[in-house]
Design a protein around this motif. Structure first.
Motif, PDB file in Angstrom:
ATOM      1  N   LYS A 141       0.798  -1.225   0.000  1.00  0.00           N
ATOM      2  CA  LYS A 141       0.000   0.000   0.000  1.00  0.00           C
ATOM      3  C   LYS A 141       0.831   1.276   0.000  1.00  0.00           C
ATOM      4  N   LEU A 142       2.065   1.184   0.558  1.00  0.00           N
ATOM      5  CA  LEU A 142       2.861   2.417   0.649  1.00  0.00           C
ATOM      6  C   LEU A 142       4.256   2.258   0.048  1.00  0.00           C
ATOM      7  N   TRP A 154      -5.302  -3.159   6.055  1.00  0.00           N
ATOM      8  CA  TRP A 154      -5.378  -3.382   4.597  1.00  0.00           C
ATOM      9  C   TRP A 154      -6.588  -2.698   3.971  1.00  0.00           C
ATOM     10  N   GLN A 155      -7.560  -2.331   4.825  1.00  0.00           N
ATOM     11  CA  GLN A 155      -8.751  -1.634   4.300  1.00  0.00           C
ATOM     12  C   GLN A 155      -8.625  -0.121   4.413  1.00  0.00           C
ATOM     13  N   LEU A 156      -7.556   0.333   5.112  1.00  0.00           N
ATOM     14  CA  LEU A 156      -7.433   1.775   5.373  1.00  0.00           C
ATOM     15  C   LEU A 156      -6.656   2.479   4.268  1.00  0.00           C
ATOM     16  N   GLU A 157      -6.781   3.806   4.268  1.00  0.00           N
ATOM     17  CA  GLU A 157      -6.027   4.624   3.307  1.00  0.00           C
ATOM     18  C   GLU A 157      -5.517   5.881   4.027  1.00  0.00           C
ATOM     19  N   GLY A 158      -4.647   6.597   3.357  1.00  0.00           N
ATOM     20  CA  GLY A 158      -4.213   7.930   3.801  1.00  0.00           C
ATOM     21  C   GLY A 158      -3.606   7.965   5.196  1.00  0.00           C
ATOM     22  N   LEU A 214      -4.153   4.971   7.577  1.00  0.00           N
ATOM     23  CA  LEU A 214      -3.310   3.828   7.227  1.00  0.00           C
ATOM     24  C   LEU A 214      -1.888   4.055   7.739  1.00  0.00           C
ATOM     25  N   GLU A 215      -1.356   5.261   7.484  1.00  0.00           N
ATOM     26  CA  GLU A 215       0.016   5.575   7.900  1.00  0.00           C
ATOM     27  C   GLU A 215       0.170   5.477   9.409  1.00  0.00           C
TER      28      GLU A 215
END
Ligand code: MSP
Length: 482
Positions: free
Chosen positions: A356-357, A412-416, A419-420
């Motif tokens: 993801k990153l 795994w479902q998070l963003e931005g 997530l960080e």
């Protein structure tokens, strides 16, 4: 910066290392590494007891009768086992070394000048297995209860050490220093032994072939225990007195009675603590050469890896008590805590971070819900009290808190930012776990650090927010299931 000098017994050179010997040495290694991690001036000594009669008997059984050559060959084997088991000793003392002989003779002269040595006649029994004088009443069917062999009858003119003189002083010291002998049951055994009355002990035997000659009589060599105990000074550089002397309970009489009496007589300081752990049995049976069930640690490390063995021995057996070794239990620990819990945690988090990153993770915020689950003080306390099994249990409790956090937060479902924040908190947690387990499973800790792209940390780095930015790269899995 505190000093921490730790010792193991020096093992009989004629044996091959078993997991029993490995157990003490790994435990000492863990404590030495832990103190280094905390910034203490640490010195860890181990080595070999080479001047005993067993050495001569073993060497003579072989074609090659040169005893010194035999001990050199055996010493190489011992050293290679410790290297494989990642034992980080600072010095390795062999009692055939000149530096040792010099210290023994100097020490002896101090005891002699104190008036604590006299010549007498010894008539009695000697068990070569124990390298000790035994009483008729201690035998079972005429044989030594530990070695199942008939002791030799000895009639000799020997030099004696006035052990009886130190009876009261020893008792007083043990009573005034309640943490001198640990754990408690061992201390009580020692006290009752002393209270039964101490007798003077023979500390030499007539021999010209093998051993260190007495400076006052070249026809005599030292009784092996008098000489062997002094390794703790001859190998200590300037570090004596030891902060901790580690061994199993089989040899507490020598370490908790004879050794302190020798030290008092010669005017040396006593060690701060003596800790005697329990015996390792195999599938419920005593481990011994005669039963043929002595396990070679290298058989296990080849099959399961070094860290798995180190972890198992210290996690499975409450330190201080007897405990059983079985491959079944070892496998359960590998598949459970090591592969499922720790291995999985690292692999999951790094996979998500890469996916993801692109492996680059940083955040100014950490998630307190997870960070407050780490009880560093508790872990440190357990180690201070030599409850190494509990320390590991507490560290792995945190590992599982991390796994739970992953399950709950589903990064795994998070963003931005969210997530960080979660990934950063978890990477910091893994970094801290890596520091905490590094004394126990150093190779694994190195592997984790490499994947995290960071250097080895110290105990003071066990807090969140130390590494600001991660650039992680997933590597091979830490533990394969068996
Ligand atoms: N040479 C003496 C020690 C002299 S120290 C001045 C001696 N050597 S030994 O090779 O017999 O080692 C005994 C020690 O090995 C035990 O005290 C313990 O540390 C370790 N162990 C060997 N077998 C063991 C088990 N089965 N279980 C636990 N520890 C064991 O005595």
């Amino acid at each position: 910066m505190a000093k921490f000098y730790i010792t193991t017994p020096i093992y009989y050179v004629n044996d091959v290392a078993t997991i029993g010997h490995a157990y003490t040495t790994i435990a000492a290694d863990v404590l030495a590494r832990w103190h280094r991690l905390g910034g203490d001036k640490t010195f860890f000594l181990t080595g070999l007891d080479e001047n005993s009669q067993k050495t001569v008997t073993a060497a003579k059984k072989l074609e090659n009768k040169d005893i010194k050559k035999y001990t050199d060959d055996m010493a190489e084997k011992w050293i290679s086992v410790w290297k494989i088991l990642a034992i980080s000793y600072d010095d390795f003392i062999r009692t055939t070394e000149t530096r040792h002989k010099n210290v023994v003779n100097e020490f002896f002269m101090k005891v002699y000048k104190k008036g604590d040595i006299y010549k007498g006649n010894y008539e009695g029994l000697y068990c070569e297995g124990c390298e000790d004088f035994v009483k008729e009443s201690e035998l079972i069917n005429g044989k030594c209860q530990y070695h199942n062999v008939e002791p030799k009858e000895v009639v000799e003119e020997n030099y004696f050490f006035r052990l009886s003189k130190y009876e009261k002083e020893l008792l007083d010291y043990i009573n005034k220093n309640p943490d001198f002998i640990l754990p408690e049951p061992r201390k009580n055994e020692v006290i009752s032994f002393i209270k039964n009355g101490l007798i003077d002990i023979s500390i030499s035997r007539p021999d010209k072939e093998w051993g260190i000659r007495l400076p006052i009589d070249k026809n005599h060599v030292y009784w092996t225990w008098f000489d062997a105990l002094l390794n703790y000074i001859s190998g200590a550089k300037k570090y004596w007195p030891a902060e901790l002397q580690l061994m199993a309970k089989d040899i507490i009489k020598f370490h908790c009675i004879i050794w302190p009496a020798m030290l008092i007589s010669a005017g040396y300081k006593l060690p701060k603590q003596i800790f005697a752990h329990g015996f390792l049995t195999v599938d419920g049976h005593k481990m011994s050469k005669s039963l043929g069930n002595a396990i070679n640690p290298l058989y296990l490390t080849e099959k399961y890896g070094v860290d798995a063995l180190r972890y198992f021995l210290l996690r499975e057996i409450p330190f201080g008590q007897d405990g059983d070794f079985s491959e079944k239990a070892l496998k359960a620990r590998i598949n459970g805590e090591l592969a499922n819990d720790l291995g999985n945690l690292v692999s999951r988090i790094l996979t998500i971070a890469e996916k993801k990153l692109n492996g680059k993770v940083s955040s100014k915020i950490v998630d307190k819900k997870l960070t407050e689950k780490l009880d560093l003080k508790k872990i440190e306390d357990y180690i201070e009290k030599y409850m190494l099994h509990n320390a590991l249990a507490e560290i792995f409790k945190f590992v599982n808190e991390c796994n739970k956090h992953v399950n709950d937060e589903k990064p795994w479902q998070l963003e931005g930012k969210e997530l960080e924040e979660h990934l950063y908190t978890l990477l910091e947690a893994i970094r801290i776990i890596s520091i905490l387990v590094s004394s126990f499973i150093p190779k694994t800790s190195n592997k984790i650090n490499k994947q995290l792209g960071i250097k080895e940390g110290k105990l003071k780095d066990c807090k969140f927010g130390v590494v600001k930015e991660y650039n992680v790269k997933k590597g091979e899995i830490l533990f394969k299931k068996v």
